[in-house]
Enzyme design. Structure first.
Site: not given
Length: 424
Positions: A44, A142
């Protein structure tokens, strides 16, 4: 071999990037291979390069994530580092999960079989209970389907927790109110919107879990009809509005519905801790009793994702779990029911009807994306990212869609003209 890998800086030249997977919370996600370790990894990468000072802060925060070891937490292997003219492009090198995220799976098959729904929610609660039990507690902040990854057997791995500095850096140039707060607004609690000095605690994640439960049980995204986030939306959430309860399955156990609504309660004190969620789900669903059914449903979904619709069709006849009657490929939901593929539906259509369907699809941007996906011009994660952006984009809805519809009408007119007056 993976078990012996320690946290480290991973130079970009040691990883061969193989495939784009998705647009993540703070950057692009790729599938790659570490040439020295000999394993497949997920990488990522931040969208922007970082200076030396920011680099140290990001590495320090990632090391905290690296120290967390638990069955339902994604393993972090190290920091991806690629030198560039303005600094370093940083990223996270992580375990690769064969089935991607819960978000991507439920875009193709929804709703999931009831047994998998309950097991996913149970394992998320186990992972979150572990994070909140650390000293000091680690907050996720999140918790949503795209941050819940699934291995080859659809067991859960939580990711993207405790990375506030990474997310701040990635959103520093964005103007979205949700970016300034730090989470994803449909999963954020009302107290996060009403106080500029708000400091999140465990109750933040408990609220997100309630919204997640609704999403998993319905197979839908919360507030999907809202085209643009704004202050009016935050007011409605603060006033107590929540996702639509009317589309929950009619046979959903009352206790599961109650737990979901307790988690998203307006009153912080009424939201249950994750250890309580674990106990309640165990009471609702005995995983040992339904062990064989879970294994069967795993195989069914694996086959569906790989395109073996025939296994889905036979399961509707012989599987005792009536939830599977609603199992369908999301790509086919406009025209088919159950497990039938779009190709089997079209077989019964005349050529003229089929052409009209194609023209109808061309009348909006979402339909054009579907046609491109059916033609394999775009596929997989690229399709998911584009479709998600289109649904959320006010510009697409107010500007592009009318233009695309006009173009489709012109194509339709030409089709009618040539159909009625064929060229000699």
């Amino acid at each position: 071999m993976a078990e012996g890998i320690s946290f480290d800086i991973v130079p970009a030249e040691k990883i061969t990037i193989q495939e784009f997977l998705a647009l993540g919370g703070f950057g692009y996600v790729y599938k790659g291979k570490h040439e020295e370790w000999g394993i497949t990894v997920a990488v990522k990468v931040l969208q922007e390069p970082t200076g030396k000072h920011n680099q140290q802060d990001l590495i320090k925060e990632a090391k905290i994530m690296n120290d967390v070891r638990f069955d339902y937490i994604l393993r972090l292997y190290g920091i991806y580092q690629k030198p560039e003219e303005l600094g370093f492009r940083l990223g996270l090198v992580m375990e690769y999960m064969e089935n991607g995220s819960l978000f991507s799976v439920t875009r193709h098959i929804r709703p999931l079989p009831r047994t998998l729904q309950f097991r996913i929610l149970y394992e998320v609660a186990l992972g979150m209970n572990y994070l909140h039990g650390l000293k000091p507690p680690v907050l996720h902040l999140d918790l949503k389907p795209s941050n819940i990854l699934l291995d080859e057997s659809f067991h859960v791995k939580l990711t993207d927790f405790g990375l506030s500095e990474w997310k701040k850096f990635s959103t520093r140039t964005k103007s979205s109110p949700s970016s300034l707060i730090g989470g994803t607004w449909p999963y954020m609690p009302p107290e996060a919107f009403g106080n500029l000095n708000y400091k999140p605690d465990e109750a933040y994640d408990n609220y997100s879990y309630g919204i997640l439960m609704w999403s998993v049980l319905t197979g839908e995204e919360p507030y999907s009809n809202v085209l643009q986030f704004g202050s009016a939306i935050t007011c409605l959430v603060q006033e107590g509005q929540r996702p639509d309860l009317s589309i929950l399955p009619k046979d959903l156990p009352t206790e599961m519905n109650d737990l979901m609504q307790q988690c998203w309660s307006q009153d912080i004190g009424c939201r249950p801790h994750f250890r309580d969620c674990i106990c309640q789900i165990r009471e609702i669903f005995d995983f040992e009793v339904y062990k064989s059914e879970i294994q069967q449903d795993v195989r069914i979904v694996q086959d569906a994702l790989s395109g073996k619709e025939s296994s889905l069709e036979s399961s509707d006849c012989c599987h005792h779990n009536k939830d599977l009657q609603h199992l369908e490929r999301a790509d086919d939901s406009d025209h088919c029911s159950g497990a039938a593929s779009s190709s089997s539906c079209v077989q019964d259509l005349s050529e003229e009807d089929e052409n009209k369907q194609i023209i109808e699809k061309m009348s909006n941007v979402e339909g054009v994306l579907d046609l491109l996906a059916e033609s394999k011009v775009i596929k997989g994660a690229e399709y998911d990212v584009l479709k998600h952006r289109v649904v959320r984009s006010n510009t697409v809805q107010t500007t592009l869609n009318p233009m695309v519809k006009t173009a489709a009408n012109i194509v339709g007119a030409f089709y009618d003209l040539f159909k009625n007056n064929p060229l000699e």
